[in-house]
Enzyme design. Structure first.
Site, mmCIF file in Angstrom:
data_model
loop_
_atom_site.group_PDB
_atom_site.id
_atom_site.type_symbol
_atom_site.label_atom_id
_atom_site.label_comp_id
_atom_site.label_asym_id
_atom_site.label_seq_id
_atom_site.Cartn_x
_atom_site.Cartn_y
_atom_site.Cartn_z
ATOM 1 N N ASP A 1 0.848 -1.215 0.013
ATOM 2 C CA ASP A 1 -0.119 -0.082 -0.048
ATOM 3 C C ASP A 1 0.699 1.312 -0.181
ATOM 4 O OD1 ASP A 1 0.841 0.546 2.417
ATOM 5 O OD2 ASP A 1 -0.845 -0.478 3.332
ATOM 6 N N LYS B 1 -4.409 2.976 -1.089
ATOM 7 C CA LYS B 1 -5.721 3.842 -1.171
ATOM 8 C C LYS B 1 -5.514 5.079 -0.495
ATOM 9 C CE LYS B 1 -8.699 -0.500 -0.149
ATOM 10 N NZ LYS B 1 -7.494 -1.496 0.104
ATOM 11 N N MET C 1 -5.761 7.940 11.285
ATOM 12 C CA MET C 1 -6.725 8.733 10.116
ATOM 13 C C MET C 1 -7.653 9.879 10.683
ATOM 14 S SD MET C 1 -7.808 5.066 8.256
ATOM 15 C CE MET C 1 -7.795 4.015 9.975
#
Length: 354
Positions: free
Chosen positions: A140, A162, A275
């Site tokens: 990732d 992503k 996040m």
């Protein structure tokens, strides 16, 4: 006054590595030796002696050079290697003979590997070995080039990163890719930032691979809360300031329940918010409404443990403005709690370590 140089040696009783600088920097050679030796698994001598004992048998059974090479690659990357390194030499020999007498389509395996927060020196030895054995590395965006460079040079790298609002590869397709490559006989590393099982959807991938009947190995990594807090000089727990720590994500799946801010707003309780850049305003409002003091210290760690690490500090009631004013970008971790006052605003990981 001599006309020869003695290299720094790693001698594992049959596996010998020499590092030399032509006499220019013997101490540097010794430092390189220490790093190489730390990366080599214990038990290599058993594997070398086992190969030596079977060498003539393998040559007689497999006269074709490429067939012998494929055999040894399978033996040194598969079950015989693992058994020998574990000290189960007799079983390793039996497994090598089984492979030699009944060659099979190689069985693939998936390793779910935590890459840590970004500093390649924070990779575990097990993660490093998995990368060096991999045929395929599916990674990732949180796996930096410095970590990917530790993989086998000829390993195929597949990017499936992503970003918020930019899901380049759906999760179902990632799982299908891992399964397909493993079924083709490849050793697959699914390389994920931090730890695979901490907000990394590793549990979903584990379930999918197991359901397909494929062997899967989980290699834990240093999760962002631990690595980034340490790089910023923040103790997540402290005898006087924090008797509990919670990991929470500011993102939830559509229609899913959000964080229980009431349970998370107690004093002397550290929150590591993953996040949280886009959701900083919601984190701020949720905690203050639940009773957390507005002047609670906060720290925002951008690119934690990496050379471009940045730390900004402030108060909980200014968290959203702080993130916007400092133009913080992900990956970034929010630390909320009394211990956040330990952070040095603007400090890099190198400065904190010093």
């Amino acid at each position: 006054m001599s006309d020869f140089h003695t290299p720094a040696l790693i001698d594992r009783d049959g596996v010998v590595v020499g590092i030399a600088t032509g006499g220019a920097a013997p101490v540097l050679a010794r430092e390189v030796r220490a790093r190489v030796e730390a990366a080599l698994p214990q038990g290599l001598d058993r594997l070398a002696r086992l190969a030596e004992g079977l060498r003539e048998t393998v040559m007689a059974t497999l006269p074709d050079f490429m067939a012998r090479r494929r055999f040894w690659e399978t033996a040194f990357r598969g079950a015989p290697r693992d058994l020998a390194l574990a000290g189960r030499t007799a079983e390793a020999r039996r497994e090598m003979l089984r492979l030699l007498n009944r060659p099979e389509q190689p069985q693939g395996v998936v390793h779910l590997v935590g890459a840590g927060p970004g500093d390649p020196e924070l990779l575990t030895l097990k993660a490093l070995r998995a990368l060096q054995d991999a045929d395929i590395v599916i990674h990732d965006r949180l796996a930096p080039p410095a970590v990917l460079d530790r993989a086998r040079r000829d390993a195929r790298r597949i990017y499936v990163g992503k970003r918020r609002g930019e899901h380049s590869v759906p999760q179902e397709q990632i799982a299908a890719l891992m399964i397909a490559e493993a079924k083709a006989g490849h050793r697959v590393v699914r390389l994920k930032g931090g730890d695979p099982f901490v907000f990394g959807r590793g549990g979903e991938e584990l379930e999918a691979v197991r359901a397909a009947g494929i062997e899967v190995v989980v290699v834990p990594g240093i999760t962002a809360a631990l690595g980034c807090a340490a790089a910023a000089g923040i103790p997540l727990t402290h005898r006087d300031q924090a008797q509990a720590v919670s990991f929470v994500t500011a993102e939830t799946r559509p229609g899913g329940a959000g964080a229980d801010w009431t349970a998370l707003a107690t004093p002397n309780h550290t929150l590591a918010v993953y996040m949280g850049v886009a959701g900083a305003a919601a984190v701020q409002a949720g905690l203050i409404q639940a009773g957390r003091a507005p002047d609670t210290p906060v720290a925002v760690i951008e690119n934690g443990s990496r050379p471009d690490q940045r730390v900004v500090t402030g108060r909980l009631d200014d968290l959203a403005r702080l993130v916007a004013r400092e133009k913080v970008v992900s990956p970034a971790l929010l630390i909320v709690g009394e211990v956040a006052a330990w952070a040095r605003s603007g400090a890099t990981a190198r400065e904190v370590a010093a």
